[in-house]
Design a protein around this motif. Sequence first.
Motif, mmCIF file in Angstrom:
data_model
loop_
_atom_site.group_PDB
_atom_site.id
_atom_site.type_symbol
_atom_site.label_atom_id
_atom_site.label_comp_id
_atom_site.label_asym_id
_atom_site.label_seq_id
_atom_site.Cartn_x
_atom_site.Cartn_y
_atom_site.Cartn_z
ATOM 1 N N THR A 45 -32.650 -74.912 -10.694
ATOM 2 C CA THR A 45 -32.482 -73.801 -9.868
ATOM 3 C C THR A 45 -33.429 -73.534 -8.750
ATOM 4 O OG1 THR A 45 -33.220 -72.213 -11.352
ATOM 5 C CG2 THR A 45 -31.095 -72.716 -11.628
ATOM 6 N N TYR A 46 -34.603 -73.739 -8.941
ATOM 7 C CA TYR A 46 -36.091 -73.560 -8.238
ATOM 8 C C TYR A 46 -35.684 -74.312 -7.036
ATOM 9 C CZ TYR A 46 -40.813 -73.080 -6.718
ATOM 10 O OH TYR A 46 -41.953 -73.252 -5.815
ATOM 11 N N HIS A 70 -32.957 -73.212 -4.854
ATOM 12 C CA HIS A 70 -33.593 -71.892 -3.997
ATOM 13 C C HIS A 70 -34.275 -72.602 -2.612
ATOM 14 C CE1 HIS A 70 -35.546 -68.253 -3.021
ATOM 15 N NE2 HIS A 70 -36.710 -68.908 -2.938
ATOM 16 N N TRP A 117 -36.062 -71.511 -14.627
ATOM 17 C CA TRP A 117 -36.846 -70.669 -13.564
ATOM 18 C C TRP A 117 -36.436 -69.088 -13.930
ATOM 19 C CZ3 TRP A 117 -35.343 -69.343 -8.110
ATOM 20 C CH2 TRP A 117 -36.367 -69.081 -7.426
ATOM 21 N N PRO A 118 -37.548 -68.206 -14.107
ATOM 22 C CA PRO A 118 -37.333 -66.782 -14.426
ATOM 23 C C PRO A 118 -36.583 -66.225 -13.059
ATOM 24 C CG PRO A 118 -39.541 -67.401 -15.127
ATOM 25 C CD PRO A 118 -38.863 -68.638 -14.616
ATOM 26 N N SER A 119 -36.641 -66.527 -12.099
ATOM 27 C CA SER A 119 -36.236 -65.633 -10.905
ATOM 28 C C SER A 119 -34.846 -66.267 -10.582
ATOM 29 C CB SER A 119 -36.747 -66.049 -9.898
ATOM 30 O OG SER A 119 -38.223 -65.528 -10.006
ATOM 31 N N LYS A 169 -30.954 -66.509 -10.467
ATOM 32 C CA LYS A 169 -29.722 -65.270 -10.648
ATOM 33 C C LYS A 169 -28.759 -66.085 -11.544
ATOM 34 C CE LYS A 169 -30.788 -63.399 -6.184
ATOM 35 N NZ LYS A 169 -30.120 -62.979 -4.836
#
Length: 218
Positions: free
Chosen positions: A104-105, A108, A148-150, A152
Amino acid sequence: MKLLLTSGGITNATISDALVDLLGKPIAESTALCIPTALWGYPRDIPVSAPDLVDGRAWGGMTSLPWKSLGVLELTALPTIGAQQWMPWVRKADVLLVAGGETTYLCHWMRESGLADILHSLQDTVWVGVSAGSMVLTPRIGEDFVGWPSAKDDRALGLVDFSIFPHLDVFPENTLVEAERWAADIDGPAYALDDDSAIKVSGGQLEVVSEGQWKPLS
């Protein structure tokens, strides 16, 4: 684009032959850019190690192949230098080598950098992914693989219409039973691949190339 979506990299002769077939010429006559961005996405107590960055598991042997030239394309830097600087590098490269790490990082930064916007125009370019570098082109990766904590959600770019469960039987938690459980939450076709397997996509045709174990999951 032409795609070679691997779990573990260029790990055997069958996958290597598939790469050469997609390139249409020998590796020694081909130019490559490697994309390490996915390495940075996991929460860590220590930095990414130099061996991992240069020639470790994240690359699966890809960067040690005898390329005519091998450059680095760090996606987090691209917004600061402008498309007029980096886009010609991408368009001239025969192959993009995309490291494993956090999907996901990577997704992004593919969007933020603008690389995702031009993938459709790179008709002759070969994309070779390892793990996250392959999964980023799928519609979804499943919550199990979001680190990845960010992030969504678990959505990726959807350049292909299937999802990938990588590293089958490589790690204790990556069993076929777990892959089947994972696939039950994926809305669409999916494949489990071990590190001796890959999916080759060219001209709208999909082919699993393998000297190991793989299984269609839905």
